[in-house]
Design a protein around this motif. Structure first.
Motif, PDB file in Angstrom:
ATOM      1  N   ALA A  70       0.827  -1.209   0.000  1.00 21.93           N
ATOM      2  CA  ALA A  70       0.000   0.000   0.000  1.00 21.93           C
ATOM      3  C   ALA A  70       0.861   1.259   0.000  1.00 21.93           C
ATOM      4  O   ALA A  70       2.003   1.263   0.473  1.00 21.93           O
ATOM      5  CB  ALA A  70      -0.928   0.002   1.213  1.00 21.93           C
ATOM      6  N   ILE A  71       0.291   2.339  -0.511  1.00 23.29           N
ATOM      7  CA  ILE A  71       1.005   3.612  -0.553  1.00 23.29           C
ATOM      8  C   ILE A  71       1.378   4.072   0.848  1.00 23.29           C
ATOM      9  O   ILE A  71       2.364   4.790   1.038  1.00 23.29           O
ATOM     10  CB  ILE A  71       0.153   4.691  -1.273  1.00 23.29           C
ATOM     11  N   GLU A  72       0.622   3.615   1.827  1.00 20.70           N
ATOM     12  CA  GLU A  72       0.875   4.003   3.210  1.00 20.70           C
ATOM     13  C   GLU A  72       0.439   2.858   4.118  1.00 20.70           C
ATOM     14  O   GLU A  72      -0.595   2.238   3.876  1.00 20.70           O
ATOM     15  CB  GLU A  72       0.073   5.260   3.536  1.00 20.70           C
ATOM     16  N   PRO A  73       1.220   2.549   5.156  1.00 17.36           N
ATOM     17  CA  PRO A  73       0.831   1.440   6.034  1.00 17.36           C
ATOM     18  C   PRO A  73      -0.364   1.792   6.904  1.00 17.36           C
ATOM     19  O   PRO A  73      -0.564   2.948   7.275  1.00 17.36           O
ATOM     20  CB  PRO A  73       2.083   1.220   6.892  1.00 17.36           C
ATOM     21  N   ASN A  74      -1.144   0.772   7.226  1.00 14.18           N
ATOM     22  CA  ASN A  74      -2.213   0.912   8.210  1.00 14.18           C
ATOM     23  C   ASN A  74      -2.461  -0.460   8.835  1.00 14.18           C
ATOM     24  O   ASN A  74      -3.256  -1.249   8.323  1.00 14.18           O
ATOM     25  CB  ASN A  74      -3.498   1.449   7.588  1.00 14.18           C
ATOM     26  N   PRO A  75      -1.784  -0.757   9.948  1.00 13.56           N
ATOM     27  CA  PRO A  75      -1.956  -2.079  10.569  1.00 13.56           C
ATOM     28  C   PRO A  75      -3.364  -2.321  11.087  1.00 13.56           C
ATOM     29  O   PRO A  75      -3.765  -3.474  11.263  1.00 13.56           O
ATOM     30  CB  PRO A  75      -0.940  -2.056  11.718  1.00 13.56           C
TER      31      PRO A  75
ATOM     32  N   ASN B 172      -5.270 -10.443 -12.310  1.00 15.24           N
ATOM     33  CA  ASN B 172      -6.073 -11.606 -11.927  1.00 15.24           C
ATOM     34  C   ASN B 172      -7.083 -11.252 -10.836  1.00 15.24           C
ATOM     35  O   ASN B 172      -7.365 -12.047  -9.941  1.00 15.24           O
ATOM     36  CB  ASN B 172      -5.166 -12.750 -11.461  1.00 15.24           C
ATOM     37  N   ASN B 173      -7.629 -10.026 -10.933  1.00 20.60           N
ATOM     38  CA  ASN B 173      -8.648  -9.528  -9.997  1.00 20.60           C
ATOM     39  C   ASN B 173      -8.164  -9.449  -8.552  1.00 20.60           C
ATOM     40  O   ASN B 173      -8.963  -9.519  -7.611  1.00 20.60           O
ATOM     41  CB  ASN B 173      -9.923 -10.369 -10.073  1.00 20.60           C
ATOM     42  N   ARG B 174      -6.875  -9.277  -8.376  1.00 18.32           N
ATOM     43  CA  ARG B 174      -6.342  -9.071  -7.030  1.00 18.32           C
ATOM     44  C   ARG B 174      -6.871  -7.763  -6.450  1.00 18.32           C
ATOM     45  O   ARG B 174      -7.050  -6.778  -7.174  1.00 18.32           O
ATOM     46  CB  ARG B 174      -4.816  -8.993  -7.070  1.00 18.32           C
ATOM     47  N   PRO B 175      -7.108  -7.702  -5.136  1.00 20.51           N
ATOM     48  CA  PRO B 175      -7.522  -6.425  -4.533  1.00 20.51           C
ATOM     49  C   PRO B 175      -6.375  -5.419  -4.554  1.00 20.51           C
ATOM     50  O   PRO B 175      -5.243  -5.739  -4.173  1.00 20.51           O
ATOM     51  CB  PRO B 175      -7.892  -6.815  -3.102  1.00 20.51           C
ATOM     52  N   VAL B 176      -6.677  -4.213  -5.019  1.00 17.83           N
ATOM     53  CA  VAL B 176      -5.691  -3.125  -5.019  1.00 17.83           C
ATOM     54  C   VAL B 176      -6.199  -1.926  -4.221  1.00 17.83           C
ATOM     55  O   VAL B 176      -5.510  -0.913  -4.123  1.00 17.83           O
ATOM     56  CB  VAL B 176      -5.326  -2.698  -6.460  1.00 17.83           C
ATOM     57  N   GLY B 177      -7.385  -2.049  -3.672  1.00 18.70           N
ATOM     58  CA  GLY B 177      -7.934  -0.998  -2.823  1.00 18.70           C
ATOM     59  C   GLY B 177      -8.889  -1.599  -1.810  1.00 18.70           C
ATOM     60  O   GLY B 177      -9.687  -2.479  -2.155  1.00 18.70           O
ATOM     61  N   LEU B 178      -8.788  -1.155  -0.560  1.00 18.97           N
ATOM     62  CA  LEU B 178      -9.667  -1.656   0.497  1.00 18.97           C
ATOM     63  C   LEU B 178     -10.084  -0.490   1.381  1.00 18.97           C
ATOM     64  O   LEU B 178      -9.246   0.156   2.007  1.00 18.97           O
ATOM     65  CB  LEU B 178      -8.960  -2.722   1.338  1.00 18.97           C
ATOM     66  N   PHE B 179     -11.407  -0.232   1.415  1.00 19.38           N
ATOM     67  CA  PHE B 179     -11.980   0.851   2.210  1.00 19.38           C
ATOM     68  C   PHE B 179     -12.990   0.241   3.185  1.00 19.38           C
ATOM     69  O   PHE B 179     -14.134  -0.020   2.804  1.00 19.38           O
ATOM     70  CB  PHE B 179     -12.711   1.860   1.322  1.00 19.38           C
ATOM     71  N   PRO B 180     -12.629  -0.012   4.435  1.00 19.08           N
ATOM     72  CA  PRO B 180     -13.627  -0.455   5.421  1.00 19.08           C
ATOM     73  C   PRO B 180     -14.539   0.719   5.783  1.00 19.08           C
ATOM     74  O   PRO B 180     -14.067   1.768   6.222  1.00 19.08           O
ATOM     75  CB  PRO B 180     -12.778  -0.901   6.619  1.00 19.08           C
TER      76      PRO B 180
ATOM     77  N   PRO C 211      -7.126   4.265   3.996  1.00 19.01           N
ATOM     78  CA  PRO C 211      -7.469   3.052   3.246  1.00 19.01           C
ATOM     79  C   PRO C 211      -6.221   2.398   2.669  1.00 19.01           C
ATOM     80  O   PRO C 211      -5.205   3.061   2.429  1.00 19.01           O
ATOM     81  CB  PRO C 211      -8.395   3.572   2.140  1.00 19.01           C
ATOM     82  N   LEU C 212      -6.304   1.095   2.456  1.00 21.83           N
ATOM     83  CA  LEU C 212      -5.198   0.373   1.832  1.00 21.83           C
ATOM     84  C   LEU C 212      -5.344   0.494   0.320  1.00 21.83           C
ATOM     85  O   LEU C 212      -6.302  -0.025  -0.261  1.00 21.83           O
ATOM     86  CB  LEU C 212      -5.215  -1.098   2.251  1.00 21.83           C
ATOM     87  N   ILE C 213      -4.405   1.187  -0.316  1.00 26.02           N
ATOM     88  CA  ILE C 213      -4.436   1.387  -1.768  1.00 26.02           C
ATOM     89  C   ILE C 213      -3.054   1.075  -2.318  1.00 26.02           C
ATOM     90  O   ILE C 213      -2.047   1.597  -1.821  1.00 26.02           O
ATOM     91  CB  ILE C 213      -4.832   2.833  -2.140  1.00 26.02           C
ATOM     92  N   HIS C 214      -3.009   0.226  -3.326  1.00 29.47           N
ATOM     93  CA  HIS C 214      -1.729  -0.137  -3.924  1.00 29.47           C
ATOM     94  C   HIS C 214      -1.009   1.121  -4.402  1.00 29.47           C
ATOM     95  O   HIS C 214      -1.606   2.008  -5.013  1.00 29.47           O
ATOM     96  CB  HIS C 214      -1.942  -1.102  -5.092  1.00 29.47           C
ATOM     97  N   ALA C 215       0.286   1.171  -4.145  1.00 34.87           N
ATOM     98  CA  ALA C 215       1.049   2.402  -4.365  1.00 34.87           C
ATOM     99  C   ALA C 215       1.089   2.848  -5.815  1.00 34.87           C
ATOM    100  O   ALA C 215       1.250   4.041  -6.087  1.00 34.87           O
ATOM    101  CB  ALA C 215       2.477   2.221  -3.840  1.00 34.87           C
ATOM    102  N   ASP C 216       0.926   1.920  -6.777  1.00 33.75           N
ATOM    103  CA  ASP C 216       1.110   2.321  -8.176  1.00 33.75           C
ATOM    104  C   ASP C 216      -0.188   2.627  -8.918  1.00 33.75           C
ATOM    105  O   ASP C 216      -0.178   2.831 -10.132  1.00 33.75           O
ATOM    106  CB  ASP C 216       1.921   1.266  -8.943  1.00 33.75           C
ATOM    107  N   CYS C 217      -1.324   2.689  -8.195  1.00 39.68           N
ATOM    108  CA  CYS C 217      -2.586   2.964  -8.909  1.00 39.68           C
ATOM    109  C   CYS C 217      -3.573   3.737  -8.037  1.00 39.68           C
ATOM    110  O   CYS C 217      -4.773   3.462  -8.057  1.00 39.68           O
ATOM    111  CB  CYS C 217      -3.216   1.669  -9.410  1.00 39.68           C
ATOM    112  N   VAL C 218      -3.088   4.715  -7.284  1.00 38.90           N
ATOM    113  CA  VAL C 218      -3.960   5.448  -6.362  1.00 38.90           C
ATOM    114  C   VAL C 218      -5.083   6.192  -7.092  1.00 38.90           C
ATOM    115  O   VAL C 218      -6.260   6.055  -6.724  1.00 38.90           O
ATOM    116  CB  VAL C 218      -3.135   6.407  -5.482  1.00 38.90           C
TER     117      VAL C 218
END
Length: 384
Positions: free
Chosen positions: A30-35, A66-74, A102-109
């Protein structure tokens, strides 16, 4: 909703749980950590602290991966204490979370935000205003979000902002300690020497999955319950549900965030402990406890003083975040500051800025009301 190759969907935590491997990979990349949004911590929160289905997951997938998650917003609906009565949805938090990035992959924010915001704003979507508490304003996600909103013409407001103690330095341990205020250094040195007169003093670090990990967690829960948090009923061990949460989130043998315990003992007796989460080489000190019988020695401050060694040059850690409230005594020991903001974002340009202004006003009013109620409670408790 589909935006080119990025697909956003709403789902539940139980439905998403089988994808823990991809979820954990996203947290690492992710572009930024969030444990607090990693699988073990978020699942422990949902199972023990919330009603069923309280947390909604907005997941963005990349069809080219392959439809991997690249963004997660609880997500969750705002609560009364947020001061938002309707028309918005919030990133999830609870009393034990210190970030809601939110967890967002660093290369596709930008692409992930396009897909996520498009889904929220679509007919039948959840809401067209997103409440984002506990965002590190000066970190990569905060900067990327500001640039994204400016580029898309999306209204944005800062509902509140504060700073908490941190360590982020290129100084060596000795250089950092010398840079502290002279009175602070003298006071801590004197108290450590006085403590050593009581017997052998030891600072110990215990990793979660070490042979001593579970014992350290049990020891922390007991120590916290002995103090004022136990008296007020806010210690983790005070209620069955919060104890179960702690055992699940911080216990050994699960896929919760990496963590370590710090312990200060004298004559073999534990008098202070910290619980520290680790994500992407950032340490988050989320829980502390100390033996009030040793209060004259400031054992919590001595432990925080010792923790400096993790954040200075050569330690292998990028930075330390105290997760402490503003004004906490740790600010005299940890010299840097982490800026934390609550953001209100219109997810479509059709959201009127005046609407965000009204939401911001409601949030500020509620914050003042809660602050006044807490001050009155503390005053009454002191008079009792």
């Amino acid at each position: 909703m589909k935006t080119e190759r990025y697909i956003a969907e709403l789902t539940s935590l139980p439905a998403f749980e089988p994808e823990r491997e991809g979820w954990s990979a996203l947290a690492r990349e992710a572009i930024e950590p969030n444990p607090f949004y990693e699988p073990g911590f978020l699942m422990a929160s949902a199972r023990n602290l919330e009603r069923p289905d309280a947390i909604i997951l907005l997941v963005v997938r990349d069809s080219a991966r392959n439809n991997r998650p690249v963004g997660l917003f609880p997500l969750c609906w705002p609560r009364l204490r947020d001061g938002i009565l309707f028309g918005a949805i919030s990133l999830y938090r609870n009393p034990y979370t210190s970030l809601s990035t939110p967890l967002i992959h660093a290369d596709c924010v930008p692409e992930v935000l396009d897909a996520a915001f498009g889904l929220l704003a679509a007919p039948g979507g959840q809401a067209d205003v997103l409440h984002m508490p506990l965002i590190s304003a000066s970190r990569p996600f905060g900067a990327a979000l500001a640039a994204y909103c400016a580029g898309r013409g999306l209204p944005q407001r800062i509902g509140s902002q504060f700073s908490r103690a941190a360590i982020e330095t290129t100084l060596s341990l000795s250089e950092y300690q010398r840079a502290l205020a002279r009175n602070t250094r003298k006071s801590l040195t004197r108290k450590l020497r006085r403590l050593e007169e009581r017997g052998p003093v030891a600072f110990t670090t215990i990793r979660k999955n070490s042979p001593e990990g579970q014992k350290a967690l049990d020891e922390f829960l007991y120590l916290e319950s002995l103090g004022w948090k136990g008296q007020r009923g806010t210690a983790l061990a005070s209620k069955p549900q919060t104890r179960a949460f702690a055992l699940s989130a911080f216990g050994t043998g699960n896929d919760g965030p990496d963590l370590f315990f710090e312990r200060l003992s004298v004559n073999g007796r534990t008098i202070a402990m910290n619980v520290n989460l680790i994500a992407q080489r950032v340490v988050y000190t989320i829980k502390t406890a100390y033996d009030e019988a040793y209060g004259d020695y400031s054992p919590g401050a001595l432990l925080d003083w010792n923790t400096i060694r993790f954040g200075t040059a050569g330690a292998g850690i990028a930075r330390l975040d105290s997760c402490a409230d503003p004004g906490h005594r740790i600010e005299t020991i940890w010299r840097e500051r982490e800026s934390i903001a609550t953001l209100i974002v219109g997810v479509t340009a059709a959201v009127a800025p005046a609407r965000l202004d009204r939401i911001e006003t409601g949030m500020r009013w509620m914050s003042r009301a809660i602050g006044g109620a807490k001050a009155l409670r503390d005053k009454l408790a002191g008079a009792a």
